[in-house]
Write a protein that holds these residues in place. Structure first.
Motif, PDB file in Angstrom:
ATOM      1  N   GLY A  75       0.795  -1.220  -0.040  1.00 25.46           N
ATOM      2  CA  GLY A  75       0.009  -0.089  -0.027  1.00 25.46           C
ATOM      3  C   GLY A  75       0.712   1.363   0.015  1.00 25.46           C
ATOM      4  N   ARG A  76       1.977   1.418  -0.183  1.00 27.35           N
ATOM      5  CA  ARG A  76       2.897   2.209  -0.076  1.00 27.35           C
ATOM      6  C   ARG A  76       3.360   2.634  -1.658  1.00 27.35           C
ATOM      7  N   ALA A  77       3.777   4.003  -1.702  1.00 19.97           N
ATOM      8  CA  ALA A  77       4.517   4.549  -2.953  1.00 19.97           C
ATOM      9  C   ALA A  77       5.390   5.404  -2.682  1.00 19.97           C
ATOM     10  N   GLY A  78       6.466   5.748  -3.828  1.00 21.32           N
ATOM     11  CA  GLY A  78       7.360   6.930  -3.589  1.00 21.32           C
ATOM     12  C   GLY A  78       7.996   6.883  -2.584  1.00 21.32           C
ATOM     13  N   LYS A  79       8.382   7.965  -1.922  1.00 23.56           N
ATOM     14  CA  LYS A  79       9.532   8.235  -0.643  1.00 23.56           C
ATOM     15  C   LYS A  79       8.861   7.167   0.422  1.00 23.56           C
ATOM     16  N   ASP A  80       7.551   7.152   0.682  1.00 28.65           N
ATOM     17  CA  ASP A  80       7.134   6.340   1.785  1.00 28.65           C
ATOM     18  C   ASP A  80       7.254   4.515   1.382  1.00 28.65           C
ATOM     19  N   ALA A  81       7.660   4.406   0.339  1.00 29.00           N
ATOM     20  CA  ALA A  81       7.857   2.900  -0.257  1.00 29.00           C
ATOM     21  C   ALA A  81       9.247   2.795   0.110  1.00 29.00           C
ATOM     22  N   VAL A  83      11.544   4.350   2.064  1.00 30.91           N
ATOM     23  CA  VAL A  83      11.699   4.237   3.546  1.00 30.91           C
ATOM     24  C   VAL A  83      11.248   3.045   4.137  1.00 30.91           C
ATOM     25  N   ALA A  84      10.037   2.603   3.708  1.00 29.04           N
ATOM     26  CA  ALA A  84       9.730   1.323   4.235  1.00 29.04           C
ATOM     27  C   ALA A  84      10.545   0.204   3.986  1.00 29.04           C
ATOM     28  N   PHE A  85      10.742   0.103   2.730  1.00 30.27           N
ATOM     29  CA  PHE A  85      11.735  -0.942   2.262  1.00 30.27           C
ATOM     30  C   PHE A  85      13.136  -0.846   2.955  1.00 30.27           C
ATOM     31  N   ILE A 127       9.504  -0.086  -6.015  1.00 28.92           N
ATOM     32  CA  ILE A 127       9.601   1.285  -5.622  1.00 28.92           C
ATOM     33  C   ILE A 127       9.834   2.229  -6.539  1.00 28.92           C
ATOM     34  N   LEU A 128      10.704   1.624  -7.521  1.00 32.28           N
ATOM     35  CA  LEU A 128      11.385   2.635  -8.495  1.00 32.28           C
ATOM     36  C   LEU A 128       9.927   3.153  -9.547  1.00 32.28           C
ATOM     37  N   ARG A 129       8.975   2.205  -9.579  1.00 33.77           N
ATOM     38  CA  ARG A 129       7.915   2.785 -10.464  1.00 33.77           C
ATOM     39  C   ARG A 129       7.475   4.190  -9.908  1.00 33.77           C
ATOM     40  N   GLY A 130       7.515   4.232  -8.743  1.00 35.45           N
ATOM     41  CA  GLY A 130       6.940   5.646  -8.352  1.00 35.45           C
ATOM     42  C   GLY A 130       8.079   6.673  -8.556  1.00 35.45           C
ATOM     43  N   TYR A 131       8.968   6.365  -9.080  1.00 37.96           N
ATOM     44  CA  TYR A 131       9.854   7.564  -9.903  1.00 37.96           C
ATOM     45  C   TYR A 131      10.117   7.709 -11.040  1.00 37.96           C
ATOM     46  N   ALA A 132       9.221   6.739 -11.757  1.00 38.08           N
ATOM     47  CA  ALA A 132       9.202   6.961 -13.357  1.00 38.08           C
ATOM     48  C   ALA A 132      10.503   6.654 -13.990  1.00 38.08           C
ATOM     49  N   LEU A 133      11.350   5.633 -13.509  1.00 38.03           N
ATOM     50  CA  LEU A 133      12.572   5.463 -14.015  1.00 38.03           C
ATOM     51  C   LEU A 133      12.586   4.279 -15.266  1.00 38.03           C
ATOM     52  N   ALA A 134      13.281   4.662 -16.219  1.00 39.96           N
ATOM     53  CA  ALA A 134      12.951   3.519 -17.240  1.00 39.96           C
ATOM     54  C   ALA A 134      14.602   2.966 -17.330  1.00 39.96           C
ATOM     55  N   GLU A 135      14.587   1.584 -18.114  1.00 41.36           N
ATOM     56  CA  GLU A 135      15.776   1.079 -18.307  1.00 41.36           C
ATOM     57  C   GLU A 135      16.802   2.064 -19.092  1.00 41.36           C
ATOM     58  N   ASP A 140      20.309   0.760 -12.893  1.00 41.89           N
ATOM     59  CA  ASP A 140      21.429   1.422 -12.039  1.00 41.89           C
ATOM     60  C   ASP A 140      21.027   1.901 -10.754  1.00 41.89           C
ATOM     61  N   ALA A 141      19.405   2.267 -10.518  1.00 43.85           N
ATOM     62  CA  ALA A 141      18.941   2.713  -9.536  1.00 43.85           C
ATOM     63  C   ALA A 141      18.696   1.541  -8.468  1.00 43.85           C
ATOM     64  N   VAL A 142      18.261   0.378  -8.824  1.00 43.91           N
ATOM     65  CA  VAL A 142      18.340  -0.842  -8.214  1.00 43.91           C
ATOM     66  C   VAL A 142      19.523  -1.199  -7.514  1.00 43.91           C
TER      67      VAL A 142
END
Length: 187
Positions: A75-81, A83-85, A127-135, A140-142
């Motif tokens: 149920g979390r997204a963006g920064k909240d996700a 931080v939870a992770f 998590i990264l879907r909330g930041y809209a990063l593509a390959e 790299d972000a992972v």
């Protein structure tokens, strides 16, 4: 005949507990046999060798960590996700140092494919879907997130963080910096 009650699952759980107590690198077939009060040979009807034992503990730890992270992310997204992770990851490393060390054990490709190792990447990508990063930025972000979380957990376990600032305060700032980096990923 093998001692009654010994199963691969029971041996794996005991080895994981032992790893948390004495360190993953110190978990041997002999140490596990001593724990159960049996001869080493009694275990070989349940495990092949020390590598098999270590692989089993790694698979267990990867599943436990993935379950914990998945529950934290619900149920979390963006920064909240993010931080939870991060908190779930760090808490697991602190509560289960031997199991956490086992998550880094090099599994053979077949075992890795059947383990929760893939779930970790999927959870991070969620998590990264909330930041809209593509390959290839997502990969790299992972790697950035894993490196930061692992590095922090490893340094903290080694007692590397000293006053004047608490490890918790620095952890919070590191998560703020990661969030800012992910929101402003360079083109």
């Amino acid at each position: 005949m093998a001692r009654a009650g010994l199963t691969p699952e029971r041996l794996t759980l005991a080895a994981a507990d032992l790893a948390d107590g004495i360190g993953f690198a110190n978990v041997t077939v002999s140490a596990l046999a001593r724990h159960f009060g049996v001869k080493d040979a009694s275990l070989y009807s349940h495990i092949r060798n020390a590598r098999d034992l270590h692989s089993r503990v790694a698979v267990l730890a990867l599943a436990e960590l993935a379950d914990r992270v998945a529950a934290a992310l619900a149920g979390r997204a963006g920064k909240d996700a993010l931080v939870a992770f991060a908190h779930a990851y760090r808490d697991y490393a602190r509560e289960h140092p031997g199991r956490y060390a086992a998550t880094l054990f090099p599994l053979d490709p077949e075992t890795a494919a059947a383990s929760a190792a893939g779930r970790h990447a999927e959870l991070t990508r969620a998590i990264l879907r909330g930041y809209a990063l593509a390959e290839p930025d997502q990969t790299d972000a992972v790697r950035l997130l894993h490196s930061t979380f692992h590095g922090y957990a490893s340094l903290e376990a080694a007692g590397a963080f000293r006053p004047p600032r608490t490890a918790d305060a620095s952890w919070g700032r590191a998560l703020d910096a990661l969030d800012a980096t992910l929101r402003n990923w360079p083109a």
